[in-house]
Design an enzyme around this catalytic site. Structure first.
Site, mmCIF file in Angstrom:
data_model
loop_
_atom_site.group_PDB
_atom_site.id
_atom_site.type_symbol
_atom_site.label_atom_id
_atom_site.label_comp_id
_atom_site.label_asym_id
_atom_site.label_seq_id
_atom_site.Cartn_x
_atom_site.Cartn_y
_atom_site.Cartn_z
ATOM 1 N N ALA A 11 0.717 -1.067 -0.169
ATOM 2 C CA ALA A 11 -0.042 0.104 0.054
ATOM 3 C C ALA A 11 0.873 1.282 -0.116
ATOM 4 C CB ALA A 11 -0.966 0.228 1.288
ATOM 5 N N VAL A 65 4.779 -7.941 8.574
ATOM 6 C CA VAL A 65 5.697 -9.088 8.036
ATOM 7 C C VAL A 65 6.334 -9.500 9.382
ATOM 8 C CG1 VAL A 65 6.094 -8.464 5.776
ATOM 9 C CG2 VAL A 65 7.614 -7.385 7.606
ATOM 10 N N LEU A 84 8.589 -5.795 -0.602
ATOM 11 C CA LEU A 84 8.750 -4.268 -0.536
ATOM 12 C C LEU A 84 8.902 -3.963 0.944
ATOM 13 C CD1 LEU A 84 6.630 -2.774 -3.334
ATOM 14 C CD2 LEU A 84 8.964 -3.552 -3.423
ATOM 15 N N TYR A 189 20.299 1.186 8.340
ATOM 16 C CA TYR A 189 19.386 0.627 7.296
ATOM 17 C C TYR A 189 20.131 -0.002 5.886
ATOM 18 C CZ TYR A 189 16.371 1.432 3.085
ATOM 19 O OH TYR A 189 15.799 1.234 1.972
#
Length: 378
Positions: A11, A65, A84, A189
């Site tokens: 989304a 997830v 994603l 990250y």
């Protein structure tokens, strides 16, 4: 062949566009998304245009997830998974370490654990990786060798030296980074994205299934969150310009990024998901051109027809890279696709869309304060 595609994080900015692309090609789509307020607002059903764009396009499952139960529901019947879902933001990752590792690494591990141990129909997983796994990009020495500079030193940047250096070498020339380049991420990250990719590319073949990785450069375009201060400088600077506020440019403004337009990202990911030749491969996805931060500021002010004060402050963030541009030769040769939207074209389309949106509250200063408090912003 009609595929049933699961898009985790579907989304979001990229996922919602990708879902429409799959449906346009005759496939069915399920989306798993946690609908976090940082992206979708406090009441996603009314505050998220991205979520509304999926009406009649995909089945949307609100979930995460990091939950195996949510993943099981979403995986049911899927033949392709485009993964994603991830926490994003280089700066934020340096102090919300547990959250980034839990979502990005832990979520990927849970997905693969289900595929390894439970009955499923998934035959291919496409992992959305990132240029951040390269750290600094590739450079050429004066005598023509390729080198990969280490992370820039705090002491050098504090003295106003923002360039990259390799001991014993003279001036370096930036060159495109290909998929065989050294991986040495400079942020939490980046480390989590490298781990995501490594997990998928290692585990899937042992299951007799296909794995593909797409390493995105800096994605931008209509639909990008204007609320989230970690989505990139085009959104951040656009909000400041529309509010008539000054722009603080870090370093010397000559740091650059490879900005790739959303439509090019979607098409490359669609091909990576569906083309047989993509199986087992890793692809850079970028425009292949370097655009400096000062270039971005000038392009946005031109697009909006507004000028605001601009200060090149010399401030810097630990974990930021100086330059990185993608070599997209492999994408062209194996998938027959080259990203083609120029930065000037893309910025015009982006700005035209931004002007149709409400001016959002500025949460960027808050994100900078958080970094400064932790001595990550100097």
């Amino acid at each position: 062949m009609v595929e049933h595609v699961l898009i985790t994080g579907g989304a979001g900015f990229i996922g919602s566009r990708l879902a429409a692309r799959f449906v346009e090609a005759g496939h069915t789509v399920t989306v798993l998304d946690s609908l976090i307020s940082q992206v979708h607002g406090d009441d996603p059903s009314t505050t998220s245009p991205l979520l509304r764009s999926l009406d009649g396009v995909a089945e949307v499952i609100e979930g995460t997830v990091t939950s195996k139960d949510d993943l099981r529901r979403a995986i049911n019947g899927a033949t392709i998974v485009v993964h994603l879902a991830a926490e994003t933001g280089t700066g934020q990752s340096m102090y919300e370490i547990d959250r980034y590792v839990d979502a990005n690494v832990g979520g990927t591990a849970k997905l693969l654990d289900i595929l390894a141990n439970e009955e499923n129909s998934v035959r291919r997983v496409v992992i959305a990786s990132s240029r951040s796994i390269y750290g600094e990009g590739a450079y050429r020495t004066e005598d023509g060798r390729t080198v990969y500079p280490s992370h820039r030193a705090d002491a050098d940047m504090a003295a106003g030296d923002f360039d990259v250096h390799v001991d014993g070498e003279g001036p370096l020339t930036l060159i495109p980074t290909d998929e065989q380049s050294k991986l040495h991420p400079s942020s939490v990250y980046g480390i989590t994205k490298q781990m995501q990719e490594s997990l998928v590319m290692t585990v899937m073949p042992t299951l007799g299934k296909e794995a593909v990785s797409v390493r995105y450069q800096n994605v931008y375009g209509p639909g990008q969150s204007l609320k989230n201060p970690y989505t990139g400088i085009l959104s951040i600077f656009s909000t400041l310009i529309r509010q008539g506020k000054a722009i603080n440019v870090f370093e010397d403004g000559l740091e650059s990024r490879d900005f790739v337009y959303i439509d090019d990202i979607v098409e490359a990911t669609f091909l990576a998901s569906t083309v047989p030749a993509a199986a087992g491969e890793i692809f850079n996805v970028g425009a292949g051109t370097a655009t400096t931060v000062l270039d971005v500021v000038a392009a946005l002010q031109k697009a909006y027809g507004v000028e605001v004060p601009v200060t090149v402050s010399g401030q810097y963030r630990l974990g930021d890279i100086r330059h990185n541009i993608a070599d997209t030769t492999k994408l062209r040769e194996l998938l027959g696709f080259t990203p083609h939207v120029t930065f000037d074209e893309g910025v015009k389309k982006f700005a035209d869309w931004v002007l149709t949106e409400p001016i959002e509250g500025d949460s960027y200063d808050k994100s900078l304060r958080e970094m400064a408090e932790r001595k990550l912003l100097k």
